[in-house]
Write a protein that holds these residues in place. Structure first.
Motif, mmCIF file in Angstrom:
data_model
loop_
_atom_site.group_PDB
_atom_site.id
_atom_site.type_symbol
_atom_site.label_atom_id
_atom_site.label_comp_id
_atom_site.label_asym_id
_atom_site.label_seq_id
_atom_site.Cartn_x
_atom_site.Cartn_y
_atom_site.Cartn_z
ATOM 1 N N ASP A 1 0.819 -1.211 0.000
ATOM 2 C CA ASP A 1 0.000 0.000 0.000
ATOM 3 C C ASP A 1 0.853 1.262 0.000
ATOM 4 O OD1 ASP A 1 -1.963 -1.830 0.168
ATOM 5 O OD2 ASP A 1 -2.825 -1.146 2.060
ATOM 6 N N ASP A 2 0.246 2.336 -0.482
ATOM 7 C CA ASP A 2 0.899 3.637 -0.476
ATOM 8 C C ASP A 2 1.059 4.115 0.966
ATOM 9 O OD1 ASP A 2 0.969 6.699 -0.481
ATOM 10 O OD2 ASP A 2 1.157 6.242 -2.626
ATOM 11 N N PRO A 3 2.218 4.628 1.336
ATOM 12 C CA PRO A 3 2.427 5.062 2.731
ATOM 13 C C PRO A 3 1.475 6.162 3.158
ATOM 14 C CG PRO A 3 4.230 5.782 1.335
ATOM 15 C CD PRO A 3 3.429 4.820 0.521
ATOM 16 N N ARG A 4 1.038 7.010 2.209
ATOM 17 C CA ARG A 4 0.088 8.059 2.584
ATOM 18 C C ARG A 4 -1.257 7.462 2.984
ATOM 19 N NH1 ARG A 4 1.779 11.407 -2.731
ATOM 20 N NH2 ARG A 4 1.844 9.231 -3.415
ATOM 21 N N LEU A 5 -1.662 6.379 2.319
ATOM 22 C CA LEU A 5 -2.889 5.682 2.702
ATOM 23 C C LEU A 5 -2.723 5.018 4.058
ATOM 24 C CD1 LEU A 5 -5.717 4.589 2.102
ATOM 25 C CD2 LEU A 5 -4.621 2.693 0.869
ATOM 26 N N LEU A 6 -1.567 4.378 4.261
ATOM 27 C CA LEU A 6 -1.316 3.728 5.543
ATOM 28 C C LEU A 6 -1.312 4.739 6.686
ATOM 29 C CD1 LEU A 6 1.544 1.245 4.524
ATOM 30 C CD2 LEU A 6 -0.883 0.736 4.826
ATOM 31 N N LYS A 7 -0.726 5.895 6.423
ATOM 32 C CA LYS A 7 -0.664 6.920 7.469
ATOM 33 C C LYS A 7 -2.052 7.450 7.788
ATOM 34 C CE LYS A 7 2.022 10.979 8.793
ATOM 35 N NZ LYS A 7 3.090 11.937 8.378
ATOM 36 N N SER A 8 -2.901 7.623 6.775
ATOM 37 C CA SER A 8 -4.264 8.110 7.005
ATOM 38 C C SER A 8 -5.094 7.097 7.797
ATOM 39 C CB SER A 8 -4.952 8.416 5.677
ATOM 40 O OG SER A 8 -5.121 7.234 4.897
ATOM 41 N N GLU A 9 -4.788 5.802 7.604
ATOM 42 C CA GLU A 9 -5.495 4.761 8.344
ATOM 43 C C GLU A 9 -4.854 4.460 9.695
ATOM 44 O OE1 GLU A 9 -5.743 1.309 5.933
ATOM 45 O OE2 GLU A 9 -6.915 2.265 4.352
ATOM 46 N N GLY A 10 -3.700 5.073 9.970
ATOM 47 C CA GLY A 10 -3.036 4.871 11.252
ATOM 48 C C GLY A 10 -2.316 3.553 11.385
ATOM 49 N N ILE A 11 -1.882 2.950 10.266
ATOM 50 C CA ILE A 11 -1.200 1.648 10.339
ATOM 51 C C ILE A 11 0.163 1.701 9.651
ATOM 52 C CG2 ILE A 11 -3.315 0.292 10.550
ATOM 53 C CD1 ILE A 11 -3.164 -0.294 7.593
ATOM 54 N N LEU A 12 0.795 2.849 9.609
ATOM 55 C CA LEU A 12 2.132 2.978 9.037
ATOM 56 C C LEU A 12 3.159 2.809 10.140
ATOM 57 C CD1 LEU A 12 3.969 3.673 6.603
ATOM 58 C CD2 LEU A 12 3.805 6.066 7.331
ATOM 59 N N LEU A 13 4.025 1.813 10.008
ATOM 60 C CA LEU A 13 5.068 1.588 11.003
ATOM 61 C C LEU A 13 6.163 2.631 10.881
ATOM 62 C CD1 LEU A 13 5.452 -2.312 10.829
ATOM 63 C CD2 LEU A 13 4.377 -0.975 12.653
ATOM 64 N N ASP A 14 6.679 3.075 12.019
ATOM 65 C CA ASP A 14 7.716 4.109 12.049
ATOM 66 C C ASP A 14 9.127 3.521 12.101
ATOM 67 O OD1 ASP A 14 5.724 6.007 12.032
ATOM 68 O OD2 ASP A 14 5.689 6.238 14.213
ATOM 69 N N PHE A 15 9.256 2.234 11.944
ATOM 70 C CA PHE A 15 10.568 1.596 12.044
ATOM 71 C C PHE A 15 10.614 0.416 11.076
ATOM 72 C CE2 PHE A 15 7.685 -0.101 15.185
ATOM 73 C CZ PHE A 15 7.777 -1.469 15.017
ATOM 74 N N GLU A 16 11.830 -0.033 10.801
ATOM 75 C CA GLU A 16 12.037 -1.170 9.918
ATOM 76 C C GLU A 16 12.027 -2.466 10.733
ATOM 77 O OE1 GLU A 16 12.255 -1.203 6.683
ATOM 78 O OE2 GLU A 16 12.270 0.967 6.357
ATOM 79 N N VAL A 17 11.354 -3.463 10.217
ATOM 80 C CA VAL A 17 11.291 -4.779 10.855
ATOM 81 C C VAL A 17 12.277 -5.705 10.158
ATOM 82 C CG1 VAL A 17 9.839 -6.764 11.387
ATOM 83 C CG2 VAL A 17 8.889 -4.452 11.517
ATOM 84 N N GLU A 18 13.085 -6.404 10.925
ATOM 85 C CA GLU A 18 14.038 -7.336 10.335
ATOM 86 C C GLU A 18 13.473 -8.749 10.258
ATOM 87 O OE1 GLU A 18 18.604 -8.752 11.088
ATOM 88 O OE2 GLU A 18 17.163 -8.860 12.715
#
Length: 592
Positions: free
Chosen positions: A303-320
């Motif tokens: 998904d587009d990060p702007r969509l994720l941010k609007s839905e409140g599900i954009l992670l602020d860190f990288e997962v390994e």
């Protein structure tokens, strides 16, 4: 037999740290075999020197095992024995009065260890921690779960965030998270005492917020006698309702948002306490928590990060890495793919996924057949027992072989039959011979996903019903699981993440979407995306063609000259090249 032996070696290599990786992680001052007197006999151990502390371990099948003990060389006295009566022997007298008798294999090796010990005895050991009462857990402010935090002045090497499953109450989650951290620390202290590695565990409690929803209040109204003390009904409903909430779009979106909010909140607070942190983050997901995290991780890619941010599900860190424990993820993915949804397969994600399960866990299923049907007849990787480094069931040994299970590790017989493996055809990428995770080949192309624990209790083998009742909760206190967690974290810290195909740019794509979300021009971001090719480790330098005696002699001459002229402790640079160390280790091949 040859095929089974090679398969066994690959399994161990995917769960444990090979000798070369362990050397790169720990970076000891010196390491090798010595023989130590214990009681009435002599025993061969693997010794590792770090500073003025000399540790000795069991070693089996090329893998370092449990620590047997340690020797403090600070201000210790080393005395060489009579070369006639006790050849190649020397005694170490610790400052506290303990005496240790050691024996080398050759004269040059003995001189090497004596020179190393002479330098180590001048190194001041680090201060011992003050024995105080165990500090209580601390609430992070994100939820009401108390966790034990690494002090602010201590470096954190890895952050592990825990996402629980269905029907989990706050007090049980707090207890389970504490048990997980305690088990990991116990295994680290017994397996890697010469390694300074600190793990921070942070807990997500999404169910506490679900219970506050209006829909949950309405559900409670239609349940008869819920407050009347019907324990069985409460047990079932706590799990059925959580699953029901997740299958509904509206409440599922709420769960995603709540989990991401707590993950980002934990990471933000952690960075405030440890602003110098440059390690990696992994997710520990139990049961339904594995499905929640998997879908969130998939959307970070699709998904587009702007969509994720609007839905409140954009992670602020990288997962390994994502550790799925006792998870029914395979069922959900099979169902989703049959419906033709846009859910990504595990091999399409830029994260390392470990699907860990107990063979008697009624909830957990395999994941590799979802990746490729040709994995179906291939048994999952069996996690070795943390004490013995063995894949053989301890319960069968304890029973003396009078009773044997129907098949190894309670797996279906067709999954462990080598003939079926050969008939199944090659694995993905056209080969049945998978390289080890410690090799320099592309790891993702031959990556394993399924890891199964062993049944180590005799009563669990006899009664699968009893085992099934407790298997789904055993992961929190399993030392075998903790060994796999620590080994994978340490291995990936050395080897690093590798894209899964020659033209894969997903890793940079995730960073690209972060830049777009931060307001950068997409065209500028696209130009900054690197082109990922086949990433391989740098090959190990070829050792010089010289005899063992010449290699050891050159090391000794360089060490002795430096100690005599400078009169100070031996430094890392004065120990010779890695190729010389490899030549030295080859001289330890014969047993005692």
């Amino acid at each position: 037999m040859g095929h089974e032996s090679m398969s066994s070696e690959r399994d161990l290599d995917s769960c444990l740290l090979s000798e070369d990786v362990l050397e790169r992680v720990i970076q000891p001052d010196a390491s090798g075999y010595l023989v130590k007197r214990s009681g009435l006999g002599w025993y061969k151990y693997w010794f590792s020197l770090k500073g003025s502390k000399l540790y000795f371990f069991n070693k089996k099948s090329g893998y370092r095992g449990l620590m047997i003990g340690s020797i403090s060389l600070f201000n210790a006295k080393v005395v060489v024995s009579d070369p006639v009566k006790r050849p190649l022997e020397f005694d170490v007298f610790e400052k506290i009065g303990k005496t240790h008798s050691l024996k080398a294999f050759t004269e040059l090796e003995m001189q090497y260890w004596l020179t190393v010990f002479a330098a180590a005895r001048k190194k001041i050991p680090p201060p011992r921690p003050i024995a105080t009462m165990e500090p209580p857990g601390v609430e992070t402010g994100i939820n009401n779960i108390k966790t034990k935090q690494v002090p602010n002045h201590v470096k954190v090497d890895r952050v592990m965030m825990v996402v629980h499953g269905i029907g989990t109450k706050g007090d049980n989650l707090e207890k389970n998270a504490g048990s997980l951290l305690k088990t990991c620390n116990e295994v680290k202290n017994r397996m890697f005492p010469d390694l300074d590695f600190n793990l921070e565990v942070l807990v997500v409690h999404w169910r506490d917020e679900v219970l506050r929803l209006k829909i949950h209040e309405d559900m409670m109204k239609i349940i008869p006698n819920f407050q009347g003390g019907n324990a069985l009904r409460e047990f079932v409903l706590n799990r059925v309702l959580d699953l029901l909430y997740y299958t509904r779009d509206r409440t599922r979106s709420f769960l995603w948002k709540e989990v991401v909010t707590q993950l980002n909140g934990h990471y933000s607070e952690f960075r405030k306490r440890h602003p110098e942190f440059n390690g990696k983050v992994c997710l520990f997901c139990h049961s339904l928590g594995g499905i929640i995290v998997y879908e969130i991780a998939s959307r970070q890619v699709t998904d587009d990060p702007r969509l994720l941010k609007s839905e409140g599900i954009l992670l602020d860190f990288e997962v390994e890495s994502i550790y799925e424990l006792g998870s029914p993820l395979g069922m959900f993915l099979t169902f989703e793919f049959k419906l033709g949804t846009l859910c990504l397969k595990p091999q399409d994600l830029p994260y390392r996924i470990y699907n860990i399960f107990h063979p008697n866990d009624p909830i957990a299923v395999r994941l590799e057949p979802v990746v490729d049907d040709r994995y179906t007849p291939v048994p999952p990787v069996v996690i070795p027992h943390w004490r013995t480094m063995d894949k053989t069931q301890n319960a069968v040994k304890w029973l003396g072989g009078f009773w044997k299970p129907k098949s190894a590790n309670n797996l279906p017989r067709e999954m462990v039959d080598p003939e079926n493996q050969e008939e199944a055809g090659p694995l993905p990428n056209g080969t049945l011979e998978l390289p080890t995770p410690n090799s320099s080949k592309n790891l993702d192309q031959y990556r394993r996903y399924d890891y199964t624990l062993q049944v180590v209790s005799a009563i669990e083998e006899v009664s699968t019903a009893y085992s099934a009742m407790k298997a789904h909760q055993d992961y929190w206190t399993s030392r075998d699981t903790a060994l796999l967690l620590l080994s994978s974290m340490l291995r990936e810290s050395v080897i690093g993440e590798v894209p899964s195909s020659p033209n894969d740019s997903r890793l940079s794509l995730v960073k690209f979407r972060r830049q777009v979300s931060a307001g950068m021009d997409p065209e500028d971001c696209e130009r900054s995306i690197p082109s990922f090719g086949m990433l391989e480790l740098s090959p190990t330098p070829t050792p010089k063609e010289e005899t063992v005696e010449q290699a050891v002699k050159s090391i000794l001459e360089e060490i002795v000259d430096n100690v005599v002229t400078k009169g100070e402790a031996l430094s890392e640079e004065d120990k010779g090249s890695d190729s010389n160390e490899e030549e030295l280790k080859k001289s330890d091949s014969r047993g005692w």
